[in-house]
Design a protein around this motif. Structure first.
Motif, PDB file in Angstrom:
ATOM      1  N   GLY A   1      -2.529  10.787  43.968  1.00 34.29           N
ATOM      2  CA  GLY A   1      -3.864  11.360  43.855  1.00 34.29           C
ATOM      3  C   GLY A   1      -4.857  10.459  43.138  1.00 34.29           C
ATOM      4  O   GLY A   1      -6.067  10.685  43.213  1.00 34.29           O
ATOM      5  N   LEU A   2      -4.384   9.429  42.449  1.00 42.49           N
ATOM      6  CA  LEU A   2      -5.293   8.493  41.789  1.00 42.49           C
ATOM      7  C   LEU A   2      -6.062   7.641  42.791  1.00 42.49           C
ATOM      8  O   LEU A   2      -7.133   7.138  42.476  1.00 42.49           O
ATOM      9  N   VAL A   3      -5.511   7.474  43.994  1.00 39.54           N
ATOM     10  CA  VAL A   3      -6.195   6.720  45.041  1.00 39.54           C
ATOM     11  C   VAL A   3      -7.239   7.653  45.664  1.00 39.54           C
ATOM     12  O   VAL A   3      -6.880   8.712  46.180  1.00 39.54           O
ATOM     13  N   PRO A   4      -8.514   7.292  45.617  1.00 39.03           N
ATOM     14  CA  PRO A   4      -9.551   8.187  46.129  1.00 39.03           C
ATOM     15  C   PRO A   4      -9.354   8.522  47.610  1.00 39.03           C
ATOM     16  O   PRO A   4      -8.958   7.697  48.415  1.00 39.03           O
ATOM     17  N   VAL A   5      -9.611   9.740  47.968  1.00 42.23           N
ATOM     18  CA  VAL A   5      -9.589  10.325  49.305  1.00 42.23           C
ATOM     19  C   VAL A   5      -8.219  10.213  49.977  1.00 42.23           C
ATOM     20  O   VAL A   5      -7.576  11.222  50.240  1.00 42.23           O
ATOM     21  N   VAL A   6      -7.766   9.003  50.269  1.00 44.37           N
ATOM     22  CA  VAL A   6      -6.508   8.819  50.987  1.00 44.37           C
ATOM     23  C   VAL A   6      -5.341   9.399  50.194  1.00 44.37           C
ATOM     24  O   VAL A   6      -4.466  10.073  50.752  1.00 44.37           O
ATOM     25  N   GLY A   7      -5.319   9.177  48.907  1.00 40.52           N
ATOM     26  CA  GLY A   7      -4.246   9.697  48.068  1.00 40.52           C
ATOM     27  C   GLY A   7      -4.215  11.209  48.062  1.00 40.52           C
ATOM     28  O   GLY A   7      -3.142  11.820  48.103  1.00 40.52           O
ATOM     29  N   ASP A   8      -5.392  11.833  48.036  1.00 41.63           N
ATOM     30  CA  ASP A   8      -5.459  13.293  48.045  1.00 41.63           C
ATOM     31  C   ASP A   8      -4.991  13.858  49.380  1.00 41.63           C
ATOM     32  O   ASP A   8      -4.326  14.896  49.426  1.00 41.63           O
ATOM     33  N   VAL A   9      -5.305  13.177  50.459  1.00 43.07           N
ATOM     34  CA  VAL A   9      -4.852  13.618  51.780  1.00 43.07           C
ATOM     35  C   VAL A   9      -3.333  13.491  51.881  1.00 43.07           C
ATOM     36  O   VAL A   9      -2.655  14.398  52.390  1.00 43.07           O
ATOM     37  N   ILE A  10      -2.779  12.407  51.378  1.00 40.01           N
ATOM     38  CA  ILE A  10      -1.320  12.210  51.409  1.00 40.01           C
ATOM     39  C   ILE A  10      -0.630  13.268  50.548  1.00 40.01           C
ATOM     40  O   ILE A  10       0.371  13.863  50.970  1.00 40.01           O
ATOM     41  N   ALA A  11      -1.165  13.525  49.354  1.00 44.02           N
ATOM     42  CA  ALA A  11      -0.577  14.534  48.468  1.00 44.02           C
ATOM     43  C   ALA A  11      -0.638  15.922  49.104  1.00 44.02           C
ATOM     44  O   ALA A  11       0.321  16.699  49.009  1.00 44.02           O
ATOM     45  N   ALA A  12      -1.745  16.234  49.768  1.00 37.55           N
ATOM     46  CA  ALA A  12      -1.879  17.540  50.431  1.00 37.55           C
ATOM     47  C   ALA A  12      -0.892  17.661  51.589  1.00 37.55           C
ATOM     48  O   ALA A  12      -0.303  18.721  51.814  1.00 37.55           O
ATOM     49  N   THR A  13      -0.676  16.575  52.306  1.00 37.41           N
ATOM     50  CA  THR A  13       0.267  16.589  53.422  1.00 37.41           C
ATOM     51  C   THR A  13       1.693  16.814  52.923  1.00 37.41           C
ATOM     52  O   THR A  13       2.449  17.598  53.510  1.00 37.41           O
ATOM     53  N   MET A  14       2.047  16.161  51.830  1.00 35.57           N
ATOM     54  CA  MET A  14       3.385  16.356  51.268  1.00 35.57           C
ATOM     55  C   MET A  14       3.553  17.785  50.761  1.00 35.57           C
ATOM     56  O   MET A  14       4.607  18.397  50.935  1.00 35.57           O
TER      57      MET A  14
END
Length: 140
Positions: free
Chosen positions: A56-69
């Motif tokens: 989640g520290l990575v802007p936008v992409v990290g949040d999308v990956i965390a939400a997918t997991m």
């Protein structure tokens, strides 16, 4: 004769043999929750964090990956046959985590304290304990 429509779950059937076995499901979701929320301990603080907070520290992409997991836990709950209101509660937990986690800096601090995957695991475990009591694992 028309060809049969493709089975969207065929890939998961090939990858996960006991997809509908409640005991195997319990092990999978507990392992994923540990990976997402409690994989590492922050030195000095002694507070465990997981991939959810780190990615989640990575802007936008990290949040999308965390939400997918995190959505995988919800998918497993759906496969278990949980009631829709429990599924929607889990979606709400993930939605709050994703929406507030996307805010720069404040969202990263929020991810540190609000553990949607742990909350969702708790919902799944309560359902399993009630409807599949043979899956209960005694923690030592």
């Amino acid at each position: 004769m028309a060809p049969a429509p493709p089975n969207p779950d065929a890939i998961f059937d090939a990858l996960i043999q006991d997809r509908t076995n409640p005991a195997a499901l319990r092990k999978r979701v507990e392992m994923l929750e540990t990976l997402l929320e409690r994989s590492f301990v922050i030195p000095g603080l002694g507070r465990p964090v997981g991939l959810d907070a780190i990615v989640g520290l990575v802007p936008v992409v990290g949040d999308v990956i965390a939400a997918t997991m995190g959505a995988y836990l919800i998918w497993e709950a759906r496969n278990l046959g949980m009631p829709k209101w429990k599924i929607w509660r889990m979606v709400g937990n993930l939605g709050v985590d994703t929406a507030l986690g996307a805010v720069p800096l404040v969202g990263d601090a929020f991810d540190f304290f609000f553990r949607s995957n742990t909350r969702n695991l708790r919902i799944i475990k309560k359902h399993l304990d009630k409807h599949h009591p043979g899956t209960i694992i005694i923690d030592q």
